[in-house]
Scaffold this motif. Structure first.
Motif, mmCIF file in Angstrom:
data_model
loop_
_atom_site.group_PDB
_atom_site.id
_atom_site.type_symbol
_atom_site.label_atom_id
_atom_site.label_comp_id
_atom_site.label_asym_id
_atom_site.label_seq_id
_atom_site.Cartn_x
_atom_site.Cartn_y
_atom_site.Cartn_z
ATOM 1 N N UNK A 127 0.854 -1.186 0.000
ATOM 2 C CA UNK A 127 0.000 0.000 0.000
ATOM 3 C C UNK A 127 0.888 1.233 0.000
ATOM 4 N N UNK A 128 0.703 2.097 -0.978
ATOM 5 C CA UNK A 128 1.530 3.281 -1.111
ATOM 6 C C UNK A 128 1.243 4.280 0.003
ATOM 7 N N UNK A 129 2.294 4.956 0.445
ATOM 8 C CA UNK A 129 2.140 6.003 1.460
ATOM 9 C C UNK A 129 1.576 7.256 0.784
ATOM 10 N N UNK A 131 2.913 10.116 0.744
ATOM 11 C CA UNK A 131 4.024 10.783 0.060
ATOM 12 C C UNK A 131 4.268 10.140 -1.309
ATOM 13 N N UNK A 132 4.196 8.811 -1.374
ATOM 14 C CA UNK A 132 4.393 8.118 -2.647
ATOM 15 C C UNK A 132 3.272 8.435 -3.627
ATOM 16 N N UNK A 133 2.039 8.476 -3.122
ATOM 17 C CA UNK A 133 0.903 8.805 -3.982
ATOM 18 C C UNK A 133 1.055 10.218 -4.543
ATOM 19 N N UNK A 134 1.498 11.151 -3.702
ATOM 20 C CA UNK A 134 1.685 12.538 -4.143
ATOM 21 C C UNK A 134 2.739 12.616 -5.245
ATOM 22 N N UNK A 135 3.841 11.875 -5.074
ATOM 23 C CA UNK A 135 4.891 11.874 -6.101
ATOM 24 C C UNK A 135 4.379 11.250 -7.391
ATOM 25 N N UNK A 136 3.592 10.181 -7.252
ATOM 26 C CA UNK A 136 3.038 9.501 -8.422
ATOM 27 C C UNK A 136 2.141 10.446 -9.224
ATOM 28 N N UNK A 137 1.246 11.141 -8.545
ATOM 29 C CA UNK A 137 0.319 12.045 -9.222
ATOM 30 C C UNK A 137 1.065 13.194 -9.900
ATOM 31 N N UNK A 246 8.892 8.314 -10.142
ATOM 32 C CA UNK A 246 8.221 8.700 -8.895
ATOM 33 C C UNK A 246 8.955 8.194 -7.662
ATOM 34 N N UNK A 247 10.063 7.496 -7.870
ATOM 35 C CA UNK A 247 10.892 6.947 -6.784
ATOM 36 C C UNK A 247 10.063 6.021 -5.882
ATOM 37 N N UNK A 248 9.331 5.124 -6.516
ATOM 38 C CA UNK A 248 8.509 4.157 -5.796
ATOM 39 C C UNK A 248 9.039 2.759 -6.096
ATOM 40 N N UNK A 249 9.362 2.009 -5.065
ATOM 41 C CA UNK A 249 9.924 0.673 -5.243
ATOM 42 C C UNK A 249 8.903 -0.409 -4.869
ATOM 43 N N UNK A 250 9.032 -1.548 -5.529
ATOM 44 C CA UNK A 250 8.224 -2.721 -5.186
ATOM 45 C C UNK A 250 6.742 -2.580 -5.439
ATOM 46 N N UNK A 251 6.363 -1.759 -6.401
ATOM 47 C CA UNK A 251 4.943 -1.548 -6.681
ATOM 48 C C UNK A 251 4.571 -2.144 -8.039
ATOM 49 N N UNK A 252 3.598 -3.036 -8.037
ATOM 50 C CA UNK A 252 3.053 -3.595 -9.272
ATOM 51 C C UNK A 252 1.781 -2.831 -9.632
ATOM 52 N N UNK A 262 -7.603 0.634 0.379
ATOM 53 C CA UNK A 262 -7.171 1.139 1.686
ATOM 54 C C UNK A 262 -7.705 2.547 1.921
ATOM 55 N N UNK A 263 -7.810 3.333 0.842
ATOM 56 C CA UNK A 263 -8.364 4.672 0.967
ATOM 57 C C UNK A 263 -9.819 4.642 1.380
ATOM 58 N N UNK A 264 -10.570 3.714 0.810
ATOM 59 C CA UNK A 264 -11.995 3.584 1.186
ATOM 60 C C UNK A 264 -12.135 3.182 2.648
ATOM 61 N N UNK A 265 -11.350 2.185 3.040
ATOM 62 C CA UNK A 265 -11.435 1.696 4.424
ATOM 63 C C UNK A 265 -11.058 2.808 5.401
ATOM 64 N N UNK A 266 -9.975 3.520 5.088
ATOM 65 C CA UNK A 266 -9.534 4.602 5.967
ATOM 66 C C UNK A 266 -10.550 5.738 6.010
ATOM 67 N N UNK A 267 -11.297 5.897 4.907
ATOM 68 C CA UNK A 267 -12.298 6.944 4.850
ATOM 69 C C UNK A 267 -13.618 6.571 5.500
#
Length: 313
Positions: A127-129, A131-137, A246-252, A262-267
């Motif tokens: 699950x991306x943090x 910070x990782x999501x922000x860099x990705x976008x 985006x400097x994200x490792x280990x993401x498929x 995870x965003x839905x659950x957290x929301x």
């Protein structure tokens, strides 16, 4: 009984050729083999079974055990160690074929009945943090990734699978009722061909205008750049470049589905709704995101506690 199924079994013992049974199965479902990858996988799975078993009567639990050990000891075409999950997919295909043989009266029973699948190690969700999501976008705004931008955004906002996104067609008279489609009038992704049956996923409001503005050069929403009569089939190279930038490792790509869940659950979205949106047949699968969220919260609490209390110890 002699004139019914029992008589059929007596005249057609389970010495039927596995190759002939598979040929009959594929002919029976010829209209459903539109997904070339699915067809290729099926041929591979059953082909491996036919290396060990020529006829149905050759299939015994002892023989299956030897076949499983042989498959586990055989590296994948990439040279990697073969996983229990990979072997289980092969076994599931064989069992499905044999079940069909019983259902159509070609076999008296399924010799695989009671044979257990291999235990698969529990895979932790990536699950991306934030910070990782922000860099990705931010990186997705670059012109180099314009061709996969909307695909990635759909994945992280709807939890749709890669194949579901790639196969999307524009809703209209030219689209079959069994196709996965974008219905802008209803505001939904109407998914007919999925792992767990039909489901409708709302189109995020923020993406509706962008979808509507896409040029319709094909019946497919995301056509292949080589042949627009076919859907896009592979973005691995572009996706890897995106992750590097985006400097994200280990993401498929599949992990983008976890971002949505995870965003839905957290929301605060209830777990049943999350299950329906993801298209999980079992709520147990969906509950993994509750565990992942609990672990994330624990890390957050531990981190702030260490920062505040670290000097007080």
């Amino acid at each position: 009984l002699s004139g019914g199924k029992l008589g059929l079994y007596q005249t057609k013992p389970a010495t039927v050729s596995l190759a002939e049974l598979n040929e009959a199965y594929m002919e029976s479902f010829a209209g459903l083999w539109r997904d070339s990858k699915r067809r290729t996988n099926w041929i591979h799975y059953i082909g491996e079974a036919m290396r060990s078993f020529k006829t149905v009567s050759d299939i015994t639990h002892e023989g299956l055990g030897k076949h499983v050990q042989k498959r586990l000891a055989t590296p994948t075409w990439r040279g990697d160690k073969r996983s229990p999950a990979n072997v289980n997919r092969e076994l599931a295909a064989l069992k499905r074929l044999l079940n069909w043989g019983v259902q159509t009266g070609r076999l008296p029973k399924n010799p695989m009945t009671g044979f257990p699948l291999l235990k698969e190690p529990h895979s932790r969700e990536r699950i991306l943090s934030q910070e990782e999501i922000a860099r990705l976008l931010e990186v997705l705004k670059q012109p180099a990734f314009a061709h996969i931008r909307l695909i990635v955004l759909i994945a992280i906002t709807t939890g749709m699978r890669r194949g579901e996104i790639f196969s999307l067609k524009w809703a209209g008279p030219q689209t079959a009722k069994t196709d996965n489609m974008v219905n802008l009038d209803e505001g939904v992704f109407d998914l007919q061909r999925t792992k767990a049956g039909r489901r409708k996923v709302p189109i995020p409001s923020i993406l509706k205008a962008e979808l509507a503005a896409l040029p319709r050069v094909s019946n497919y929403v995301f056509p292949s750049p080589v042949d627009t009569t076919k859907p896009i089939s592979d973005i691995k190279k572009s996706f890897r470049a995106l992750m590097r930038e985006a400097r994200i490792e280990g993401c498929r790509f599949h992990d983008l589905r976890h971002v949505a869940a995870s965003g839905w659950v957290e929301g605060g979205v209830d777990i049943k709704t999350v299950q329906e949106l993801l298209g999980h047949t079992s709520i147990i699968t969906t509950q993994r995101y509750l565990t992942s969220l609990a672990e994330s919260k624990q890390k957050a609490v531990d981190g702030i506690a260490a920062k505040i209390l670290g000097g007080a110890a």
